[in-house]
Design a protein around this motif. Sequence first.
Motif, short mmCIF file in Angstrom:
data_model
loop_
_atom_site.label_atom_id
_atom_site.label_comp_id
_atom_site.label_asym_id
_atom_site.label_seq_id
_atom_site.Cartn_x
_atom_site.Cartn_y
_atom_site.Cartn_z
N THR A 56 -5.49 -16.35 -7.99
CA THR A 56 -6.11 -15.22 -7.33
C THR A 56 -5.68 -15.14 -5.87
N ALA A 57 -5.42 -13.91 -5.42
CA ALA A 57 -5.10 -13.66 -4.03
C ALA A 57 -6.15 -12.72 -3.44
N TYR A 58 -6.31 -12.82 -2.13
CA TYR A 58 -7.29 -11.99 -1.43
C TYR A 58 -6.63 -11.33 -0.23
N LEU A 59 -7.20 -10.21 0.17
CA LEU A 59 -6.79 -9.56 1.41
C LEU A 59 -8.05 -9.19 2.17
N GLN A 60 -8.31 -9.89 3.24
CA GLN A 60 -9.44 -9.58 4.11
C GLN A 60 -8.96 -8.59 5.16
N MET A 61 -9.57 -7.43 5.18
CA MET A 61 -9.15 -6.37 6.09
C MET A 61 -10.28 -6.09 7.07
N ASN A 62 -10.04 -6.37 8.33
CA ASN A 62 -11.03 -6.15 9.39
C ASN A 62 -10.56 -5.03 10.32
N SER A 63 -11.49 -4.52 11.09
CA SER A 63 -11.18 -3.47 12.08
C SER A 63 -10.36 -2.36 11.46
N LEU A 64 -10.82 -1.87 10.33
CA LEU A 64 -10.05 -0.86 9.60
C LEU A 64 -9.93 0.44 10.39
N LYS A 65 -8.80 1.09 10.19
CA LYS A 65 -8.50 2.35 10.86
C LYS A 65 -8.24 3.42 9.81
N PRO A 66 -8.42 4.69 10.16
CA PRO A 66 -8.13 5.75 9.19
C PRO A 66 -6.71 5.67 8.63
N GLU A 67 -5.76 5.22 9.43
CA GLU A 67 -4.38 5.12 8.96
C GLU A 67 -4.17 3.99 7.95
N ASP A 68 -5.19 3.17 7.71
CA ASP A 68 -5.11 2.16 6.66
C ASP A 68 -5.46 2.74 5.29
N THR A 69 -5.88 3.99 5.26
CA THR A 69 -6.22 4.64 3.99
C THR A 69 -5.01 4.70 3.08
N ALA A 70 -5.16 4.17 1.88
CA ALA A 70 -4.05 4.11 0.92
C ALA A 70 -4.54 3.50 -0.38
N VAL A 71 -3.69 3.57 -1.39
CA VAL A 71 -3.89 2.77 -2.59
C VAL A 71 -3.22 1.43 -2.35
N TYR A 72 -3.96 0.37 -2.54
CA TYR A 72 -3.46 -0.99 -2.30
C TYR A 72 -3.10 -1.63 -3.65
N TYR A 73 -1.88 -2.15 -3.72
CA TYR A 73 -1.37 -2.75 -4.94
C TYR A 73 -1.12 -4.24 -4.73
N CYS A 74 -1.48 -5.02 -5.73
CA CYS A 74 -1.17 -6.44 -5.73
C CYS A 74 0.14 -6.67 -6.48
N ASN A 75 0.89 -7.65 -6.05
CA ASN A 75 2.17 -7.98 -6.68
C ASN A 75 2.28 -9.50 -6.78
N ARG A 97 0.83 -1.20 0.00
CA ARG A 97 0.00 0.00 0.00
C ARG A 97 0.87 1.24 0.00
N GLN A 98 0.27 2.31 -0.52
CA GLN A 98 0.97 3.59 -0.56
C GLN A 98 0.00 4.69 -0.21
N ALA A 99 0.29 5.36 0.89
CA ALA A 99 -0.52 6.49 1.33
C ALA A 99 0.08 7.77 0.74
N PRO A 100 -0.71 8.83 0.63
CA PRO A 100 -0.20 10.10 0.07
C PRO A 100 1.04 10.58 0.81
N GLY A 101 2.08 10.89 0.06
CA GLY A 101 3.30 11.40 0.65
C GLY A 101 4.18 10.37 1.31
N LYS A 102 3.82 9.10 1.20
CA LYS A 102 4.60 8.04 1.83
C LYS A 102 5.09 7.04 0.80
N GLN A 103 6.09 6.26 1.19
CA GLN A 103 6.59 5.23 0.31
C GLN A 103 5.66 4.01 0.32
N ARG A 104 5.74 3.25 -0.76
CA ARG A 104 4.98 2.02 -0.83
C ARG A 104 5.54 1.04 0.21
N GLU A 105 4.64 0.37 0.93
CA GLU A 105 5.08 -0.55 1.98
C GLU A 105 4.38 -1.89 1.86
#
Length: 121
Positions: A77-96, A38-46
């Motif tokens: 196919t891969a999946y990412l189940q994201m629970n208990s989301l937080k505002p800091e999880d906001t980002a563009v999510y990329y698959c690789n 994922r990559q949030a605005p102004g941050k590196q992809r992590e």
Amino acid sequence: QVQLVESGGGLVQAGESVRLSCAASGSIFSINDMGWYRQAPGKQRELVARITNTGNTNYADSVKGRFTISRENAKNTAYLQMNSLKPEDTAVYYCNAEYMTVPRGSKYNVWGQGTQVTVSS
């Protein structure tokens, strides 16, 4: 040519859940690791999470216990189940994905176009 197509992003409220999907298509003999970054605005992809073709996983500390990565090898196919989301999880999510086009051939790496996940407080 191998492509990854992500889906499932969107706008959710804190505490809610989202499931992302990543489907690989093209000249694939086998896929080794698949991962979500994922990559949030102004941050590196992590790195968020990765999974091997045998199901071994690893996660970023910030998502352990909340996110689960899985895959269906027969569907590439891969999946990412994201629970208990937080505002800091906001980002563009990329698959690789790391893949081979022939047995014992070279390994290649491919990225999806990204899907936006926005978590409001």
